[in-house]
Design a protein around this motif. Structure first.
Motif, mmCIF file in Angstrom:
data_model
loop_
_atom_site.group_PDB
_atom_site.id
_atom_site.type_symbol
_atom_site.label_atom_id
_atom_site.label_comp_id
_atom_site.label_asym_id
_atom_site.label_seq_id
_atom_site.Cartn_x
_atom_site.Cartn_y
_atom_site.Cartn_z
ATOM 1 N N ASP A 45 0.845 -1.187 0.000
ATOM 2 C CA ASP A 45 0.000 0.000 0.000
ATOM 3 C C ASP A 45 0.887 1.246 0.000
ATOM 4 O OD1 ASP A 45 -2.353 1.434 0.093
ATOM 5 O OD2 ASP A 45 -2.761 1.010 2.197
ATOM 6 N N PHE A 46 0.318 2.386 -0.331
ATOM 7 C CA PHE A 46 1.056 3.642 -0.226
ATOM 8 C C PHE A 46 0.122 4.716 0.308
ATOM 9 C CE2 PHE A 46 -0.560 3.413 -4.557
ATOM 10 C CZ PHE A 46 -1.150 4.652 -4.740
ATOM 11 N N ASN A 47 0.696 5.722 0.962
ATOM 12 C CA ASN A 47 -0.060 6.814 1.553
ATOM 13 C C ASN A 47 -0.081 8.012 0.618
ATOM 14 O OD1 ASN A 47 -0.532 5.394 3.960
ATOM 15 N ND2 ASN A 47 1.434 6.040 4.780
ATOM 16 N N PHE A 48 -1.083 8.867 0.807
ATOM 17 C CA PHE A 48 -1.134 10.132 0.085
ATOM 18 C C PHE A 48 -1.947 11.118 0.907
ATOM 19 C CE2 PHE A 48 -4.913 7.900 -1.291
ATOM 20 C CZ PHE A 48 -5.884 8.890 -1.422
ATOM 21 N N THR A 49 -1.786 12.378 0.589
ATOM 22 C CA THR A 49 -2.542 13.430 1.260
ATOM 23 C C THR A 49 -3.633 13.888 0.309
ATOM 24 O OG1 THR A 49 -0.556 14.109 2.431
ATOM 25 C CG2 THR A 49 -2.370 15.683 2.379
ATOM 26 N N THR A 50 -4.854 13.915 0.802
ATOM 27 C CA THR A 50 -5.987 14.318 -0.032
ATOM 28 C C THR A 50 -5.910 15.815 -0.325
ATOM 29 O OG1 THR A 50 -7.445 14.846 1.820
ATOM 30 C CG2 THR A 50 -7.449 12.547 1.038
ATOM 31 N N ALA A 51 -6.721 16.261 -1.255
ATOM 32 C CA ALA A 51 -6.775 17.686 -1.588
ATOM 33 C C ALA A 51 -7.222 18.508 -0.377
ATOM 34 C CB ALA A 51 -7.729 17.923 -2.760
ATOM 35 N N GLU A 52 -7.928 17.863 0.551
ATOM 36 C CA GLU A 52 -8.380 18.540 1.764
ATOM 37 C C GLU A 52 -7.332 18.515 2.873
ATOM 38 O OE1 GLU A 52 -10.278 16.104 0.174
ATOM 39 O OE2 GLU A 52 -11.373 17.656 -0.933
ATOM 40 N N GLY A 53 -6.174 17.878 2.605
ATOM 41 C CA GLY A 53 -5.084 17.852 3.577
ATOM 42 C C GLY A 53 -5.085 16.663 4.518
ATOM 43 N N LYS A 54 -5.934 15.662 4.281
ATOM 44 C CA LYS A 54 -6.017 14.486 5.149
ATOM 45 C C LYS A 54 -5.053 13.405 4.654
ATOM 46 C CE LYS A 54 -9.097 10.797 6.548
ATOM 47 N NZ LYS A 54 -10.197 9.989 6.091
ATOM 48 N N LEU A 55 -4.257 12.834 5.576
ATOM 49 C CA LEU A 55 -3.366 11.725 5.236
ATOM 50 C C LEU A 55 -4.180 10.444 5.230
ATOM 51 C CD1 LEU A 55 -0.483 10.766 4.642
ATOM 52 C CD2 LEU A 55 -0.199 10.415 7.111
ATOM 53 N N THR A 56 -4.097 9.681 4.155
ATOM 54 C CA THR A 56 -4.826 8.424 4.039
ATOM 55 C C THR A 56 -3.986 7.450 3.214
ATOM 56 O OG1 THR A 56 -6.979 7.440 3.531
ATOM 57 C CG2 THR A 56 -6.137 9.075 1.957
ATOM 58 N N SER A 57 -4.501 6.261 3.020
ATOM 59 C CA SER A 57 -3.785 5.275 2.207
ATOM 60 C C SER A 57 -4.629 4.898 1.001
ATOM 61 C CB SER A 57 -3.459 4.029 3.027
ATOM 62 O OG SER A 57 -4.638 3.333 3.351
ATOM 63 N N PHE A 58 -3.968 4.403 -0.009
ATOM 64 C CA PHE A 58 -4.664 4.014 -1.232
ATOM 65 C C PHE A 58 -5.678 2.903 -0.936
ATOM 66 C CE2 PHE A 58 -4.923 1.778 -5.372
ATOM 67 C CZ PHE A 58 -5.469 2.822 -6.097
ATOM 68 N N SER A 59 -5.308 1.972 -0.061
ATOM 69 C CA SER A 59 -6.218 0.866 0.249
ATOM 70 C C SER A 59 -7.503 1.337 0.917
ATOM 71 C CB SER A 59 -5.523 -0.172 1.132
ATOM 72 O OG SER A 59 -5.176 0.390 2.373
ATOM 73 N N GLU A 60 -7.480 2.490 1.574
ATOM 74 C CA GLU A 60 -8.675 3.019 2.227
ATOM 75 C C GLU A 60 -9.676 3.630 1.242
ATOM 76 O OE1 GLU A 60 -8.089 5.470 5.725
ATOM 77 O OE2 GLU A 60 -6.197 4.431 6.107
ATOM 78 N N VAL A 61 -9.212 4.061 0.081
ATOM 79 C CA VAL A 61 -10.105 4.756 -0.846
ATOM 80 C C VAL A 61 -10.452 3.949 -2.088
ATOM 81 C CG1 VAL A 61 -9.332 7.028 -0.076
ATOM 82 C CG2 VAL A 61 -8.204 5.958 -2.028
ATOM 83 N N LYS A 62 -9.687 2.933 -2.381
ATOM 84 C CA LYS A 62 -9.943 2.170 -3.607
ATOM 85 C C LYS A 62 -11.000 1.100 -3.383
ATOM 86 C CE LYS A 62 -6.658 -1.590 -3.080
ATOM 87 N NZ LYS A 62 -7.652 -2.654 -3.124
ATOM 88 N N GLN A 63 -11.551 0.612 -4.456
ATOM 89 C CA GLN A 63 -12.455 -0.525 -4.430
ATOM 90 C C GLN A 63 -11.597 -1.801 -4.380
ATOM 91 O OE1 GLN A 63 -15.815 -0.523 -4.328
ATOM 92 N NE2 GLN A 63 -15.858 1.718 -4.272
ATOM 93 N N PRO A 64 -12.196 -2.972 -4.147
ATOM 94 C CA PRO A 64 -11.399 -4.200 -4.086
ATOM 95 C C PRO A 64 -10.578 -4.476 -5.354
ATOM 96 C CG PRO A 64 -13.565 -4.591 -3.175
ATOM 97 C CD PRO A 64 -13.590 -3.208 -3.771
ATOM 98 N N ILE A 65 -11.122 -4.134 -6.498
ATOM 99 C CA ILE A 65 -10.407 -4.325 -7.761
ATOM 100 C C ILE A 65 -9.997 -2.943 -8.267
ATOM 101 C CG2 ILE A 65 -10.609 -5.150 -10.142
ATOM 102 C CD1 ILE A 65 -12.820 -7.096 -8.866
ATOM 103 N N SER A 66 -8.730 -2.797 -8.621
ATOM 104 C CA SER A 66 -8.204 -1.478 -8.995
ATOM 105 C C SER A 66 -7.606 -1.480 -10.388
ATOM 106 C CB SER A 66 -7.095 -1.055 -8.027
ATOM 107 O OG SER A 66 -7.535 -1.083 -6.723
ATOM 108 N N ILE A 67 -7.980 -0.472 -11.146
ATOM 109 C CA ILE A 67 -7.336 -0.191 -12.424
ATOM 110 C C ILE A 67 -6.536 1.084 -12.195
ATOM 111 C CG2 ILE A 67 -7.672 0.481 -14.836
ATOM 112 C CD1 ILE A 67 -10.305 -1.134 -14.751
ATOM 113 N N MET A 68 -5.231 0.993 -12.402
ATOM 114 C CA MET A 68 -4.353 2.128 -12.123
ATOM 115 C C MET A 68 -3.606 2.512 -13.389
ATOM 116 S SD MET A 68 -2.926 0.675 -8.541
ATOM 117 C CE MET A 68 -2.200 2.222 -8.064
ATOM 118 N N ALA A 69 -3.817 3.734 -13.836
ATOM 119 C CA ALA A 69 -3.142 4.227 -15.039
ATOM 120 C C ALA A 69 -2.083 5.239 -14.616
ATOM 121 C CB ALA A 69 -4.145 4.875 -15.984
ATOM 122 N N PHE A 70 -0.855 5.007 -15.021
ATOM 123 C CA PHE A 70 0.241 5.933 -14.737
ATOM 124 C C PHE A 70 0.432 6.828 -15.952
ATOM 125 C CE2 PHE A 70 0.847 2.726 -11.601
ATOM 126 C CZ PHE A 70 1.378 3.396 -10.519
#
Length: 191
Positions: A45-70
């Motif tokens: 997993d990796f952490n990020f800061t939301t636009a509102e300034g809250k620290l969270t992790s990718f696993s907390e916001v994603k659905q069980p299946i993830s499509i990630m485009a870089f």
């Protein structure tokens, strides 16, 4: 003494001849001819800061299946969403699939308060992240720009494609979502 010399010379000849083959004790030199295979790899997993300034992790916001485009972009733009990803996220509304666009910018990310409104993101299955520190990019094996990665509900990479082949990823994700939903229903019913 003569027998010892003959034995030593024969040994040296064998070593020299054996040196022509591969040896574990010699440096290994070669040319990489293809990308590193990451399919099947479990990613952390990796952490990020939301636009509102809250620290969270990718696993907390994603659905069980993830499509990630870089994708790659200049950091001056708050967000530059790929229309095909926006459309895909919309088509998966209500499904256990999230679509993420992870921008690996060429300069500092301007994300902050107001960015979400500016990007006009309305779909909860769409996640837009700026990865200026390249944390997610490194976790996912430093993919080329416009690489799409499909991750299953166990955090395993199951497919890697170019953004041009988004339909392949979408089809696999739909199948995975169906299987995941059936499994959840079976568990709920106790069967």
């Amino acid at each position: 003494m003569r027998n010892v010399m003959i034995t030593l010379m024969a040994g040296v000849m064998l070593i020299v001849l054996a040196g022509c083959g591969e040896s574990v004790n010699q440096p290994v030199v070669g040319v990489v001819t293809s990308e590193v295979r990451i399919v099947g790899r479990i990613v952390p997993d990796f952490n990020f800061t939301t636009a509102e300034g809250k620290l969270t992790s990718f696993s907390e916001v994603k659905q069980p299946i993830s499509i990630m485009a870089f994708t790659s972009s200049s950091g001056e733009v708050c967000c530059r969403l790929v229309p095909a990803l926006v459309e895909l996220a919309s088509s998966f509304r209500g499904e256990p699939i999230s679509v993420s666009q992870i921008s690996v910018p060429t300069s500092k990310c301007p994300h902050g308060p107001g960015c979400t409104e500016h990007c006009n993101i309305k779909d909860i299955n769409l996640i837009s992240l700026c990865d200026e520190s390249r944390v997610a990019w490194q976790v996912y094996n430093q993919p080329k720009a416009n690489t799409v990665i499909l991750v299953d509900d166990k955090g395993r990479i199951v497919a890697v494609e170019s953004l041009d082949n988004l339909n392949i990823i979408a089809t696999k994700a739909e199948r995975m979502a169906r299987d995941y939903t059936e499994m959840q229903e079976t568990m709920y019913k106790g069967g």
